[in-house]
Design a protein around this motif. Structure first.
Motif, PDB file in Angstrom:
ATOM      1  N   CYS A 144       0.829  -1.204   0.000  1.00 24.35           N
ATOM      2  CA  CYS A 144       0.000   0.000   0.000  1.00 24.35           C
ATOM      3  C   CYS A 144       0.869   1.263   0.000  1.00 24.35           C
ATOM      4  CB  CYS A 144      -0.889   0.056   1.239  1.00 24.35           C
ATOM      5  SG  CYS A 144      -2.258  -1.103   1.173  1.00 24.35           S
ATOM      6  N   THR A 145       0.453   2.215  -0.791  1.00 28.50           N
ATOM      7  CA  THR A 145       1.120   3.517  -0.760  1.00 28.50           C
ATOM      8  C   THR A 145       0.418   4.355   0.304  1.00 28.50           C
ATOM      9  OG1 THR A 145      -0.450   4.441  -2.335  1.00 28.50           O
ATOM     10  CG2 THR A 145       1.562   3.401  -3.239  1.00 28.50           C
ATOM     11  N   PRO A 146       1.036   5.447   0.721  1.00 24.46           N
ATOM     12  CA  PRO A 146       0.357   6.334   1.682  1.00 24.46           C
ATOM     13  C   PRO A 146      -1.024   6.740   1.186  1.00 24.46           C
ATOM     14  CG  PRO A 146       2.641   7.002   1.443  1.00 24.46           C
ATOM     15  CD  PRO A 146       2.412   5.883   0.466  1.00 24.46           C
ATOM     16  N   GLU A 147      -1.146   6.905  -0.129  1.00 26.41           N
ATOM     17  CA  GLU A 147      -2.440   7.298  -0.689  1.00 26.41           C
ATOM     18  C   GLU A 147      -3.473   6.170  -0.525  1.00 26.41           C
ATOM     19  OE1 GLU A 147       0.541   7.579  -2.510  1.00 26.41           O
ATOM     20  OE2 GLU A 147       0.683   9.630  -1.718  1.00 26.41           O
ATOM     21  N   ASP A 148      -3.015   4.951  -0.760  1.00 23.51           N
ATOM     22  CA  ASP A 148      -3.912   3.798  -0.578  1.00 23.51           C
ATOM     23  C   ASP A 148      -4.429   3.779   0.859  1.00 23.51           C
ATOM     24  OD1 ASP A 148      -3.456   2.949  -3.149  1.00 23.51           O
ATOM     25  OD2 ASP A 148      -1.757   1.662  -2.571  1.00 23.51           O
ATOM     26  N   LEU A 149      -3.496   3.975   1.813  1.00 22.42           N
ATOM     27  CA  LEU A 149      -3.883   3.917   3.221  1.00 22.42           C
ATOM     28  C   LEU A 149      -4.866   5.035   3.545  1.00 22.42           C
ATOM     29  CD1 LEU A 149      -0.388   3.181   4.804  1.00 22.42           C
ATOM     30  CD2 LEU A 149      -2.283   1.581   4.510  1.00 22.42           C
ATOM     31  N   GLU A 150      -4.635   6.164   2.931  1.00 22.70           N
ATOM     32  CA  GLU A 150      -5.521   7.299   3.152  1.00 22.70           C
ATOM     33  C   GLU A 150      -6.928   6.980   2.657  1.00 22.70           C
ATOM     34  OE1 GLU A 150      -7.155  10.149   4.611  1.00 22.70           O
ATOM     35  OE2 GLU A 150      -5.050   9.773   5.155  1.00 22.70           O
ATOM     36  N   LYS A 151      -6.985   6.298   1.539  1.00 25.93           N
ATOM     37  CA  LYS A 151      -8.280   5.922   0.972  1.00 25.93           C
ATOM     38  C   LYS A 151      -9.026   4.968   1.901  1.00 25.93           C
ATOM     39  CE  LYS A 151      -7.208   5.969  -3.748  1.00 25.93           C
ATOM     40  NZ  LYS A 151      -6.796   5.088  -4.861  1.00 25.93           N
ATOM     41  N   ILE A 152      -8.279   3.990   2.389  1.00 25.73           N
ATOM     42  CA  ILE A 152      -8.891   3.023   3.306  1.00 25.73           C
ATOM     43  C   ILE A 152      -9.460   3.756   4.521  1.00 25.73           C
ATOM     44  CG2 ILE A 152      -8.399   1.091   4.873  1.00 25.73           C
ATOM     45  CD1 ILE A 152      -6.223   0.209   2.841  1.00 25.73           C
ATOM     46  N   ARG A 153      -8.627   4.651   5.043  1.00 23.80           N
ATOM     47  CA  ARG A 153      -9.043   5.422   6.218  1.00 23.80           C
ATOM     48  C   ARG A 153     -10.312   6.233   5.939  1.00 23.80           C
ATOM     49  NH1 ARG A 153      -7.434   7.586  10.803  1.00 23.80           N
ATOM     50  NH2 ARG A 153      -5.737   6.089  10.801  1.00 23.80           N
ATOM     51  N   ILE A 168     -10.728  -7.122   7.166  1.00 27.84           N
ATOM     52  CA  ILE A 168     -11.003  -6.942   5.736  1.00 27.84           C
ATOM     53  C   ILE A 168     -10.400  -5.658   5.181  1.00 27.84           C
ATOM     54  CG2 ILE A 168     -13.137  -8.298   5.727  1.00 27.84           C
ATOM     55  CD1 ILE A 168     -14.600  -5.496   5.855  1.00 27.84           C
ATOM     56  N   TYR A 169     -10.013  -4.763   6.061  1.00 32.86           N
ATOM     57  CA  TYR A 169      -9.427  -3.509   5.581  1.00 32.86           C
ATOM     58  C   TYR A 169      -7.928  -3.652   5.324  1.00 32.86           C
ATOM     59  CZ  TYR A 169     -13.863  -1.830   7.307  1.00 32.86           C
ATOM     60  OH  TYR A 169     -15.198  -1.668   7.520  1.00 32.86           O
ATOM     61  N   ALA A 170      -7.367  -4.761   5.785  1.00 33.89           N
ATOM     62  CA  ALA A 170      -5.949  -5.010   5.546  1.00 33.89           C
ATOM     63  C   ALA A 170      -5.814  -5.537   4.135  1.00 33.89           C
ATOM     64  CB  ALA A 170      -5.403  -5.989   6.577  1.00 33.89           C
ATOM     65  N   ARG A 171      -5.709  -4.608   3.215  1.00 36.15           N
ATOM     66  CA  ARG A 171      -5.830  -4.935   1.798  1.00 36.15           C
ATOM     67  C   ARG A 171      -4.916  -6.079   1.349  1.00 36.15           C
ATOM     68  NH1 ARG A 171      -3.566  -0.928  -2.694  1.00 36.15           N
ATOM     69  NH2 ARG A 171      -1.793  -2.321  -2.372  1.00 36.15           N
ATOM     70  N   ASN A 219      -5.504  -7.018  20.220  1.00 38.44           N
ATOM     71  CA  ASN A 219      -5.024  -6.378  19.002  1.00 38.44           C
ATOM     72  C   ASN A 219      -5.423  -7.199  17.783  1.00 38.44           C
ATOM     73  OD1 ASN A 219      -3.361  -4.646  17.307  1.00 38.44           O
ATOM     74  ND2 ASN A 219      -2.122  -6.496  17.065  1.00 38.44           N
ATOM     75  N   ASP A 220      -5.923  -6.522  16.756  1.00 40.66           N
ATOM     76  CA  ASP A 220      -6.163  -7.231  15.501  1.00 40.66           C
ATOM     77  C   ASP A 220      -5.569  -6.446  14.325  1.00 40.66           C
ATOM     78  OD1 ASP A 220      -7.849  -5.096  15.342  1.00 40.66           O
ATOM     79  OD2 ASP A 220      -9.609  -6.243  14.721  1.00 40.66           O
ATOM     80  N   THR A 221      -4.779  -5.452  14.655  1.00 39.54           N
ATOM     81  CA  THR A 221      -4.191  -4.623  13.611  1.00 39.54           C
ATOM     82  C   THR A 221      -2.883  -5.221  13.112  1.00 39.54           C
ATOM     83  OG1 THR A 221      -5.155  -2.648  14.582  1.00 39.54           O
ATOM     84  CG2 THR A 221      -3.292  -2.320  13.118  1.00 39.54           C
ATOM     85  N   ASP A 222      -2.719  -5.210  11.818  1.00 38.51           N
ATOM     86  CA  ASP A 222      -1.461  -5.667  11.223  1.00 38.51           C
ATOM     87  C   ASP A 222      -0.494  -4.479  11.207  1.00 38.51           C
ATOM     88  OD1 ASP A 222      -2.688  -8.062  10.900  1.00 38.51           O
ATOM     89  OD2 ASP A 222      -2.786  -7.987   8.700  1.00 38.51           O
ATOM     90  N   VAL A 223       0.168  -4.257  12.306  1.00 41.09           N
ATOM     91  CA  VAL A 223       1.026  -3.067  12.391  1.00 41.09           C
ATOM     92  C   VAL A 223       2.268  -3.234  11.529  1.00 41.09           C
ATOM     93  CG1 VAL A 223       0.292  -2.314  14.682  1.00 41.09           C
ATOM     94  CG2 VAL A 223       2.165  -3.947  14.462  1.00 41.09           C
ATOM     95  N   VAL A 224       2.758  -2.098  11.092  1.00 45.35           N
ATOM     96  CA  VAL A 224       4.019  -2.095  10.343  1.00 45.35           C
ATOM     97  C   VAL A 224       5.134  -2.463  11.318  1.00 45.35           C
ATOM     98  CG1 VAL A 224       5.691  -0.629   9.127  1.00 45.35           C
ATOM     99  CG2 VAL A 224       3.229  -0.323   8.739  1.00 45.35           C
ATOM    100  N   ILE A 225       5.975  -3.384  10.924  1.00 45.72           N
ATOM    101  CA  ILE A 225       7.114  -3.693  11.787  1.00 45.72           C
ATOM    102  C   ILE A 225       8.438  -3.283  11.144  1.00 45.72           C
ATOM    103  CG2 ILE A 225       5.951  -5.478  13.132  1.00 45.72           C
ATOM    104  CD1 ILE A 225       7.206  -7.587  11.424  1.00 45.72           C
ATOM    105  N   LEU A 226       8.453  -3.262   9.815  1.00 46.06           N
ATOM    106  CA  LEU A 226       9.652  -2.773   9.138  1.00 46.06           C
ATOM    107  C   LEU A 226       9.250  -1.703   8.136  1.00 46.06           C
ATOM    108  CD1 LEU A 226      12.720  -3.570   9.267  1.00 46.06           C
ATOM    109  CD2 LEU A 226      12.348  -4.659   7.043  1.00 46.06           C
ATOM    110  N   LYS A 227       9.782  -0.516   8.339  1.00 50.67           N
ATOM    111  CA  LYS A 227       9.416   0.598   7.479  1.00 50.67           C
ATOM    112  C   LYS A 227      10.134   0.497   6.147  1.00 50.67           C
ATOM    113  CE  LYS A 227      10.758   3.395  10.819  1.00 50.67           C
ATOM    114  NZ  LYS A 227      11.041   4.644  11.564  1.00 50.67           N
ATOM    115  N   SER A 228       9.693   1.307   5.179  1.00 48.93           N
ATOM    116  CA  SER A 228      10.303   1.211   3.849  1.00 48.93           C
ATOM    117  C   SER A 228      11.777   1.621   3.868  1.00 48.93           C
ATOM    118  CB  SER A 228       9.515   2.058   2.841  1.00 48.93           C
ATOM    119  OG  SER A 228       9.348   3.365   3.330  1.00 48.93           O
TER     120      SER A 228
END
Length: 552
Positions: A144-153, A168-171, A219-228
RNA sequence: GGCCCCAUGGUCAAUCGGUUAAGACGGAACCCUCUCAAGGUUCAAUGACAGGUUCGACUCCUGUUGGGGUCGCCA
């Protein structure tokens, strides 16, 4: 059919080691029963925060009292916010406060076998864990790009569901391995996310060392663990580092409570035993009637450097913070007649649960007590060091004649109830300037103000008599008796009673007479013990000042 | 807004079901006193609200209210 293992291999071909290797490399600590391993792990994003000093003190004393280990770790994974070199300030200020780590990152390199203690140097370790997590299907690349995440939000907000990357939001969480591999080979940028198996409907609870049981949504969020940028996020780095550094008790700000389920989720996914947590209440400040966290941007007292600059003794600041941490500390200091923090049995269980309002009055009180009781030589060294750094003019007067300055500092100090004029080093100079000739001249040139009821002639005639007849080099009571004789001769009442009985018969009271001398000698109508001041100044200088006033 | 944390004087707070609800800072008054800073003595000031449980609730439970926090490729 490619597997997750293939995916992991594609992502991290250079990583050969396994979690098992790490377990072997960082063995369990061999510590006595009950010993706690604690740490302070700041980000190098500026000067030491008052709240951080508070938290670090707590970690430090927990380790110290349990005969455990307190270590320092630098969490420099946010390259955007990092202020280059600020870790030097951080470490220096901690050391000024005597919060010295047993091991960890330091200015002379790492100390200890659980390093590196700087997160940016631990990339390999994070990769090893992530690679394994990916092969086990518990982490995945997310494109996901930042824009994709923004759209989901935005869509979540529109539908009034909880924002976040979950379910289901975890694309990208259910992309096939082939799809992932294709994207990676095509060079699509990605982050690595942890794949949570948690259920938001359920609760997780943990036992907080300060607060007892805390129950939160799983917790059910798929958190980022390694950044780009290849660096881990706090959530992941904390779990990995504190596991392999064998931390037993995490003390951190209470703002971390809501994300604790994320950490617990990861510990459990990795099959690791989670450490205990102690969530420390924040230090607050009253802002237009509202309580809020001390803010580095808005509140000068949020930065420890403020207190250093003002010249608070470091121990006073620690004592104040300890009085917030364990409210029985104050009683202890009274009972034991001691401000020795090392001797105080600090207990994390006794910590109060809500954030204390920062109380400058109380700090000043402790500080005055500590300064007043501090031995002269010790105070001298500290004041001199402070002046050298923060007040050049003051410093120049100190070094011009150190013995003279010590006498000034010692006024009414060597007694059971010493003077308590100063809460901080910066209070000293404005109150003692008049001891220095040229400074007195400046004060004089701005004009002295005597009591209006006294005429110029009365003042001059008293001063002339003082000049001729006042005792120097005698003890206080002889001097005072002599002074009273002079005052009586010049028409002043020598006792309150006498004066009150018949005020018309006198030019003024003995207090008026001594005020004349006080104003002449110090330029102010308030001062410490006159006798001591006169003796420090010496006959010659006192007479010079009297003459200057008489002849103007 | 969802979720979480917290709740005794202006501030820091003690009490771990039964007290005239400690103590400290700050405030006020008085004493001491050559002024001030101290020191001494004294005073004022606290359980947010509503329901339970109990012989008995500041203390336990529920709700309300209030305050704080958190919902990021920041920590």
């Amino acid at each position: 059919m490619p597997t997750n293992k293939d995916l992991a291999e594609l992502l991290f071909p250079e990583v050969k080691l396994t979690i098992e290797d790490l377990e072997a490399k960082y063995p369990l600590r061999n510590l006595p029963e009950g010993a706690e391993v604690t740490r302070f792990a700041p980000s190098p994003t500026g000067f030491l925060h008052t709240g951080s000093l508070f938290t670090s003190m707590i970690s430090y004393y927990v380790a110290k009292h349990s005969k455990g280990v307190y270590f320092f770790r630098l969490e420099d994974t946010d390259t955007k916010r990092t202020i280059v070199g600020s870790e030097v300030d951080l470490l220096n200020q901690l050391s000024i406060f005597g919060i010295n780590a047993d091991e960890g990152y330091s200015l002379d390199g790492d100390r200890g076998i659980y390093g590196p203690y700087k997160q940016s140097e631990r990339r390999e370790i994070y990769k090893i864990v992530i690679k394994e997590l990916i092969s086990r299907g518990r982490a995945y690349p997310d494109f996901c790009t930042p824009e994709d995440l923004e759209k989901i939000r935005a869509s979540q907000e529109a539908n009034k569901v909880l924002p976040g990357y979950y379910g289901i939001y975890a694309r990208d969480r259910n992309l096939s391995v082939e799809e992932r591999i294709t994207k990676i080979n095509a060079g699509v940028p990605y982050v690595i996310r942890f794949k949570s198996n948690g259920n938001h409907e359920r609760k997780t609870s943990f036992d907080d060392a300060i607060r007892g049981t805390i129950e939160l949504q799983d917790n059910d969020t798929d958190v980022v663990i390694l950044k780009s940028d290849g660096l881990p996020t706090y959530h992941f780095a904390h779990v990995v580092d504190d596991h392999f550094m064998r931390t037993t008790l995490i003390s951190r700000g209470e703002e971390w409570i809501p994300s604790t389920p994320i950490h617990l989720d990861m510990y459990s996914a990795l099959g690791w035993k989670a450490p205990r947590y102690a969530h420390i209440p924040s230090i607050m400040k009253l802002d237009y009637g509202n309580k809020r966290k001390l803010s580095k941007r808005k509140d000068p007292e949020a930065a420890v450097s403020y207190f250093l600059k003002e010249g608070y003794p470091t121990n006073a600041i620690k004592v104040y913070l300890m009085s917030i941490a364990n409210s029985n500390f104050e009683e202890w200091t009274i009972q034991n007649n001691s401000y020795d923090l090392d001797a105080f049995p600090f207990s994390i269980e006794r910590m109060s649960l809500d954030g204390a309002l920062f109380d400058q009055d109380k700090l000043n009180y402790f500080s005055k007590e500590i300064l007043a009781k501090m031995p002269l030589e010790e105070e001298f060294v500290l004041v001199k060091a402070w002046a050298k750094e923060y007040n050049e003019e003051f410093f120049s007067y100190i070094v011009k004649d150190e013995e003279y300055f010590k006498k000034i500092l010692n006024i009414e100090k060597d007694r059971p109830n010493p003077r308590k004029d100063y809460a901080k080093y910066s209070d000293i100079y404005p109150l003692i300037k008049y001891f220095y000739k040229d400074k007195w001249d400046e004060i004089f040139s701005r004009g002295l103000s005597f009591k209006e009821t006294l005429s110029r002639e009365d003042i001059v005639s008293l001063l002339k008599d003082i000049k001729e007849n006042m005792l120097f080099g005698s003890d206080e009571s002889s001097w005072w008796n002599g002074f009273k004789e002079i005052a009586a001769r010049d028409g002043f009442a020598i006792s309150n009673k006498e004066y009150k009985l018949n005020p018309g018969a006198f030019k003024g009271n003995i207090s008026d007479a001594s005020e004349i001398l006080r104003v002449v000698v110090t330029g102010a109508n308030q001062s410490p013990n006159l006798h001591e001041i006169l003796e420090i100044l010496g006959k010659e200088e006192v007479i010079r000042r009297i003459d200057t006033v008489i002849s103007c």
